[in-house]
Design a protein around this motif. Structure first.
Motif, short mmCIF file in Angstrom:
data_model
loop_
_atom_site.label_atom_id
_atom_site.label_comp_id
_atom_site.label_asym_id
_atom_site.label_seq_id
_atom_site.Cartn_x
_atom_site.Cartn_y
_atom_site.Cartn_z
N TYR A 63 0.85 -1.18 0.00
CA TYR A 63 0.00 0.00 0.00
C TYR A 63 0.89 1.23 0.00
O TYR A 63 2.08 1.16 0.30
CB TYR A 63 -0.97 0.00 1.19
N GLU A 64 0.34 2.34 -0.39
CA GLU A 64 1.08 3.61 -0.42
C GLU A 64 0.09 4.73 -0.16
O GLU A 64 -1.13 4.53 -0.25
CB GLU A 64 1.75 3.80 -1.78
N LEU A 83 0.33 3.86 -10.04
CA LEU A 83 0.38 5.28 -9.75
C LEU A 83 1.63 5.91 -10.36
O LEU A 83 2.69 5.28 -10.39
CB LEU A 83 0.37 5.49 -8.22
N ARG A 84 1.51 7.12 -10.86
CA ARG A 84 2.68 7.93 -11.21
C ARG A 84 2.63 9.21 -10.38
O ARG A 84 1.68 9.98 -10.49
CB ARG A 84 2.65 8.30 -12.71
N VAL A 85 3.61 9.37 -9.50
CA VAL A 85 3.79 10.65 -8.77
C VAL A 85 5.20 11.07 -9.11
O VAL A 85 6.15 10.65 -8.45
CB VAL A 85 3.72 10.52 -7.23
N TYR A 142 9.29 3.90 -5.13
CA TYR A 142 8.46 3.08 -4.23
C TYR A 142 7.12 3.73 -3.91
O TYR A 142 6.20 3.05 -3.45
CB TYR A 142 9.22 2.68 -2.95
N LYS A 143 6.99 5.05 -4.16
CA LYS A 143 5.69 5.71 -3.95
C LYS A 143 4.69 5.31 -5.04
O LYS A 143 3.49 5.44 -4.87
CB LYS A 143 5.84 7.24 -3.98
N TYR A 146 7.89 11.04 2.80
CA TYR A 146 8.20 12.03 1.76
C TYR A 146 9.40 11.51 0.98
O TYR A 146 10.52 11.49 1.50
CB TYR A 146 8.50 13.39 2.38
N ALA A 147 9.16 11.07 -0.24
CA ALA A 147 10.23 10.47 -1.03
C ALA A 147 10.64 11.37 -2.19
O ALA A 147 10.81 10.93 -3.31
CB ALA A 147 9.81 9.09 -1.53
N GLY A 148 10.78 12.67 -1.90
CA GLY A 148 11.18 13.60 -2.95
C GLY A 148 12.69 13.69 -3.08
O GLY A 148 13.22 14.45 -3.87
#
Lengths: 253, 285
Positions: A174-175, A208-210, A216-217, A250-252
């Protein structure tokens, strides 16, 4: 300098160094120290979005930049009977569930998803491990889809529940992302990669695309979307499968 | 040597802010290097360009199963090296572990990318804040001027280089001031390597890339930035190695003490038959 003295110095430096390094491993297992280290992540998670602004776009590349093979990471063929059955039927029976803190919960088939406002973008995917791959994604924009289901005012996070099961406990992946990322124009529920339906290895039927965060997000094999006020009660409570195992929400970076 | 007859003197060589920032730097660089190698181990290959061409890394560290068990293999610019026991495989000799850099070089020791990232990002902030404070203080206090090469320094460049290579080091009051090679090394590390490693680090962040496009372009793409970040780290390793070597050959105790208490002992300059002109700008308080 006399030799015995030098030997003593070298020896004590080695002992000191060894103790310091052993100490690093002990500190890594101390909750208090890890929370102390985490303070830098809170700083990154606040400062980076503030510095770059909410709407800043990830760079889009040209068709010539597309990686010959888009590397698949994590699971590449989920060993989940329900998923296997859907895959066998080429996802004709697939339905995305959207619920939680919304006024109009919905179930959408792939055909219905493909009819939603879409976007195609060629972006770079950065894995937390360090490698990058470039691919062309086509998918439904998450923002307009959320408007359709009408989030309640207290909905703060979008949680993605997936079909890939992990570990001995068969924990579903899950994310979660915040509302700012959810409404970002490049945030997609992608169904095509490089112009063809998403392969199973890359997350079919929907991933998902972020684009402004690490790989991993970008949850693969999305089965349901849930809007929540807090993810503290979901699984490990950190907002994602890898977050529950020590990675940053927060994986920025 | 004639010098042994001249009196012993003591100088206050390093001011407190220099000493503090020096040791904060030393700790940060060590932790950043070791946690950085932990992060590198998660994908132990480096590429040029925006994306990874998995078939063409310019550096890769891995393991292959050979006739005598698991072998560490490093490939650099097309050259294949057996690096068993150090790179690729390490640990127990009979049952080696498959990992790029060995456990004794990484923080934490075991494979643990998430924890390596925590250490790395925390101490990256400490390093950057320390560097900012150092630069502000150095500009305000005139310390930066002490590091700026003078025309006289440049004239002595060749001689200083030769002296360093022959391990002949400045003695007397000259040892209390920075020589030209020191000045150049420190300026290169602070403004060259330091800037490069911070900017290439920032350019690996997908969020920062939304606004750092021109810089990322300059580095040649994200995988190039990762390669340059690694090379800059190796540049720091080289600098520290030479630095420690010089510390040891020019009197480790005296040097170490001067970086802890500030006090540095030296012998007075020989009497005037050997004319030694002092330059006003070089005078140390």
């Amino acid at each position: 300098m006399p030799n015995p003295e030098r030997r003593r110095l070298v020896k004590s430096l080695l002992i000191l160094g060894g103790a310091a390094l052993g100490g690093c491993d002990r500190l890594s297992r101390s909750d208090r120290f890890v929370r102390f280290l985490e303070s830098a992540e809170h700083l990154n998670g606040t400062l980076q979005p503030a510095l770059t602004g909410p709407g800043a776009l990830a760079r889009e590349y040209t068709a010539a930049d597309i990686s010959p093979v888009f590397r698949a990471n994590g699971q590449t063929d989920p060993d989940n009977p329900a998923y296997r059955q859907l895959a066998q039927n080429r996802f004709a029976d697939y339905q995305l569930q959207i619920g939680g803190l919304v006024n109009k919960p919905q179930r959408l088939s792939l055909a219905e998803l493909r009819a939603l406002p879409a976007r195609t973008q060629i972006t770079r995917h950065d894995c937390v491990e360090g490698w990058s791959a470039i691919g062309q994604w086509t998918g439904a924009r998450l923002g307009p889809l959320l408007e359709r289901v009408q989030p309640q005012p207290n909905a703060r996070y979008v949680v993605f529940h997936c079909a890939d099961l992990w570990g001995r406990a068969q924990t579903p992946y899950y994310e979660s992302i915040g509302m700012e990322d959810a409404h970002h124009p490049q945030t997609l529920l992608a169904y095509d990669l490089n112009g063809t339906p998403l392969p199973i290895a890359n997350g079919a039927p929907l991933r998902l695309r972020v684009e402004r965060q690490l790989g991993y997000k970008m949850a693969k094999y999305i089965m349901a979307i849930e809007l929540v006020e807090s993810f503290a009660q979901i699984q490990g409570g950190k907002g994602g499968y890898w977050e529950d195992r020590g990675y940053e929400w927060y994986a920025g970076i | 040597m004639a010098q042994t007859e001249t009196p012993r003197l003591s100088s206050y060589r390093h001011r407190l802010p220099v000493r503090i920032s020096h040791w904060v730097n030393a700790a940060c660089l060590l932790i950043l290097l070791m946690s950085g190698l932990q992060i590198f181990n998660a994908h132990s290959a480096l590429y040029w360009g925006a994306a990874s061409d998995f078939d063409a890394p310019w550096l890769s560290i891995g393991a292959v199963r050979g006739t005598d068990g698991l072998q560490g293999r490093t490939e650099i610019l097309g050259h294949r090296l057996d690096t068993s026991g150090f790179l690729g495989t390490s640990g127990d000799a009979t049952n080696p572990e498959r990992r790029a850099f060995p456990a004794w070089l990484t923080i934490p020791g075991p494979r643990w990318l998430a924890m390596g990232r925590r250490w790395h990002f925390f101490f990256a902030w400490v390093l950057v804040i320390n560097a900012m404070l150092y630069l502000i203080w150095s500009s305000a206090s005139g310390h930066l001027r002490e590091l700026t090469p003078t025309r006289r320094d440049w004239r002595g460049f060749g001689r200083s280089l030769l002296d360093h290579l022959l391990l002949r080091h400045p003695s007397g009051s000259a040892a209390t001031r920075y020589n030209i090679l020191q000045k150049l090394a420190y300026l290169t590390v602070i403004f060259g390597l330091g800037t490069l490693i911070v900017l290439t680090g920032l350019c690996m962040s997908p969020r920062m890339d939304t606004v750092l496009q021109p810089l990322l372009e300059l580095f040649g793409g994200r995988q190039s930035a990762r390669s340059l970040h690694f090379l800059a780290a190796m540049g720091f390793v080289l600098f520290v190695a030479v630095h420690l070597f010089e510390v040891i050959v020019t009197g480790p105790w005296n040097n170490l003490r001067s970086m802890i208490t500030g006090r540095y002992d030296y012998r007075a300059d020989p009497p005037p038959q050997q004319q030694f002109k002092r330059e006003e700008t070089d005078a140390e308080p």
